[in-house]
Structures are given as structure tokens and as C-alpha cells.
Design an enzyme around this catalytic site. Structure first.
Site, short mmCIF file in Angstrom:
data_model
loop_
_atom_site.label_atom_id
_atom_site.label_comp_id
_atom_site.label_asym_id
_atom_site.label_seq_id
_atom_site.Cartn_x
_atom_site.Cartn_y
_atom_site.Cartn_z
N LYS A 1 74.56 -54.55 -39.77
CA LYS A 1 75.48 -54.45 -40.92
C LYS A 1 76.85 -54.96 -40.53
O LYS A 1 77.23 -54.94 -39.35
CB LYS A 1 75.58 -53.00 -41.42
CG LYS A 1 76.13 -51.98 -40.40
CD LYS A 1 77.62 -51.74 -40.47
CE LYS A 1 78.08 -50.63 -39.53
NZ LYS A 1 79.53 -50.58 -39.31
N ASP B 1 75.34 -44.27 -40.22
CA ASP B 1 75.09 -45.60 -40.79
C ASP B 1 73.61 -45.87 -41.07
O ASP B 1 73.27 -46.95 -41.56
CB ASP B 1 75.60 -46.69 -39.83
CG ASP B 1 77.12 -46.80 -39.84
OD1 ASP B 1 77.73 -46.49 -40.88
OD2 ASP B 1 77.68 -47.17 -38.80
#
Ligand code: C5P
Length: 289
Positions: A11, A138
Site C-alpha cells: 500500500k 493496516d
């Protein structure tokens, strides 16, 4: 024995804002997150040993429950009540470690996606999201991927329109920055600038890449730390190469520039060799689940 393979897409934080410190010690965040085509290769061998382990081509990464991929496999199979099953996970790292690119979270997310597919979608999106959040902050975003607004610790997700096609030039300096250390430093200062999250969402809704890039911002970049000077030098170099915007991802230390033009991105990757060893060109990846 069953073998399942999955790519663990990294990401990037297109923006990162910290809104408050919470009673539990964590911080409430507001982030625009994007999954990218740079990813680790994850392979899961399911067996009936009831034991879990990971093997990684980077030998210093843990092979037990300190590895988020192991934690995720155990959490998933426990949730399904399959206590006789175990898993051996093999990981080939391509995402730099200690970069703010969610590498460990992406591996965990790949395990969750792969297992949920294998077991016929046994967990619905909401259940998968909740389970992912117990593995790490996350992991929820990395499980679903695409372009999202993430709030809370990062587990409260809202899908946004896909980021327009572009190239990311990702540069990871040869140092890493400790996440708890950087949050600790942030607690001691008052944040002067915040990203224009609403403006960025409006830009995504209109598909305006340049408007989005102009607003990219990470509140951690404002912290007085000598390492941020290197981050700033890399950003300037990327902008000089024609990036429409450049920002540090997560708590660093990776920095990326967004290019509309693939040729310019490749040239920038070459040009940045004078400042940083690890450089990669990647593209946005859409929703994974
Ligand atoms: O969740 P994760 O293990 O990645 O977080 C590492 C550390 O970063 C936490 O222990 C905490 O100190 C800090 N953190 C935080 N607020 C968040 C995410 C992480 O304070 N939203």
C-alpha cells in the site's frame, strides 16, 4: 496437503492525517490509501499438523506468530473452528521492509484473502474486515485494496473511486523509521498542516490526477528529524523529474512520486540512483475482494 498462492500487494498512503491520540495509546487516523502492483509472493500449504510457521527469503524476518502472516492464518482458521489444521507459509519479499508500505500487513492480508477464497467465502466482508483489524492496523485495508479512505486505526474503510491510471516511482532510503518512535514525536508537537482530504476525495470523484497529486500530504513529514531531510531531498528530486506530486508513505521511510507519463517515471527511476538504492516503478491496483 493443499497449496494456495496469492500476491501480497503493498500500500501507499496518498495522504496521512492524525486526528487524535486515543485512550488506548493508538492514534485516530484519516488516510487515503492505494494498493500498488509491487507485491510479495505468498504461498500457503495447509496441513493437518495444527502448527503454523513462515519461511521467508529474508532470513531475519520472524517465522512464528510475530510474523503477521502466521498470526493471520492462525486467526482465520481459529475463527472457522478448524483447530486441527495448520499452515506453512512461504514468502518471497519484493516490498521493502520498514518502508511504510505495509509489507507485513500485505502478507497477512494475502493469507486472509487466499484462505477465505479456499473456504468458499466463509467470512463475509464485514467479518473479514473485523478479523483483519485484530491482526494489525493496516491489514484491513491491505485485504480489500483499491483506493480507500481509512479511519480509526485504519480499519474503518470506505471505498473511493479508483485512482486514475499513473505510475508511482517508489524510493526507499537505506534507513527505516520506527513507527512507535514517530508517533511519539508527533505527540510532542502541534500539527501545523493537515492534508485537504475532502479536496482529494473530490479530485478522485472527478478523476483529476493533477488535483489529487497537488494535495498529497503526510503529517509525519513535518516532524523535525534529520531523516526527514533525506525524505525532502528525494521528494525534490522526484518533482524535478516531472512528478505531479510526491509524498512519504505511512511512517516512512519510502517516498514516492506520481507520474502521468510512464516514460518519465522510468527516467526518474534511473535519475534517482544518485540518491537512493531501492527504486521501483509500480501502478495502482483496483479492489482485491
Ligand atoms: O498496529 P501496528 O502494530 O502497526 O502499530 C505499531 C505502533 O504504532 C503501535 O504500537 C502504536 O505505537 C503506533 N500506532 C498508533 N496509532 C495507529 C497505528 C499505530 O499510535 N493508528
Amino acid at each position: 496437503m493443499t497449496e494456495i498462492e496469492e500476491t501480497a500487494y503493498a500500500k501507499l498512503n496518498i495522504s496521512l492525517d492524525v486526528s487524535a491520540k486515543r485512550a488506548d495509546g493508538y492514534h485516530d487516523m484519516v488516510m487515503i490509501m492505494q494498493s500498488v502492483s509491487l507485491g510479495d509472493d505468498v504461498s500457503i500449504s495447509l496441513n493437518d499438523s495444527g502448527r503454523f510457521s513462515a519461511r521467508c527469503d529474508l532470513r531475519y524476518l520472524p517465522s512464528d506468530d510475530r510474523n503477521l502472516a502466521v498470526k493471520a492464518a492462525r486467526a482465520y482458521l481459529t475463527k472457522l473452528g478448524k483447530n486441527d489444521l495448520g499452515a506453512e507459509i512461504e514468502i518471497k519479499k519484493r516490498v521493502p521492509v520498514g518502508a511504510g508500505m505495509g509489507g507485513g500487513s500485505a502478507d497477512a492480508a494475502a493469507v486472509l484473502r487466499a484462505l477465505n477464497r479456499h473456504f468458499g467465502g466463509a467470512l463475509e466482508d464485514g467479518e473479514l474486515n473485523a478479523l483483519a483489524a485484530t491482526v494489525g492496523s493496516d491489514v484491513a485495508f491491505c485485504t480489500f485494496g483499491g483506493t480507500m479512505l481509512a479511519k480509526g486505526r485504519g480499519e474503518i474503510l470506505q471505498a473511493l473511486p479508483d485512482m486514475p491510471d499513473c505510475r508511482f516511482v517508489i524510493c526507499k532510503p537505506d534507513f527505516s523509521i520506527s513507527t512507535p518512535e514517530l508517533f511519539g514525536k508527533l505527540d510532542k508537537v502541534s500539527v501545523r498542516h493537515h492534508p485537504d482530504t475532502a479536496g482529494m476525495i473530490a479530485a478522485l470523484e472527478k478523476g483529476e490526477l493533477r488535483e489529487l497529486c497537488r494535495r498529497m500530504y503526510n503529517v509525519f513529514e513535518d516532524i523535525d528529524d534529520r531523516r526527514m531531510r533525506t525524505v525532502s531531498d528525494i521528494k525534490s528530486a522526484l518533482l524535478d523529474c516531472g512528478a505531479w506530486g510526491s509524498v512519504m508513505t505511512g511512517t516512512g521511510s519510502a517516498v514516492f512520486g506520481v507520474f502521468e507519463d510512464a516514460g518519465k517515471a522510468e527516467k526518474a527511476k534511473e535519475e534517482l540512483s544518485r540518491l537512493v538504492d531501492f527504486r521501483a516503478v509500480a501502478s495502482p491496483v483496483g479492489r482485491l475482494v
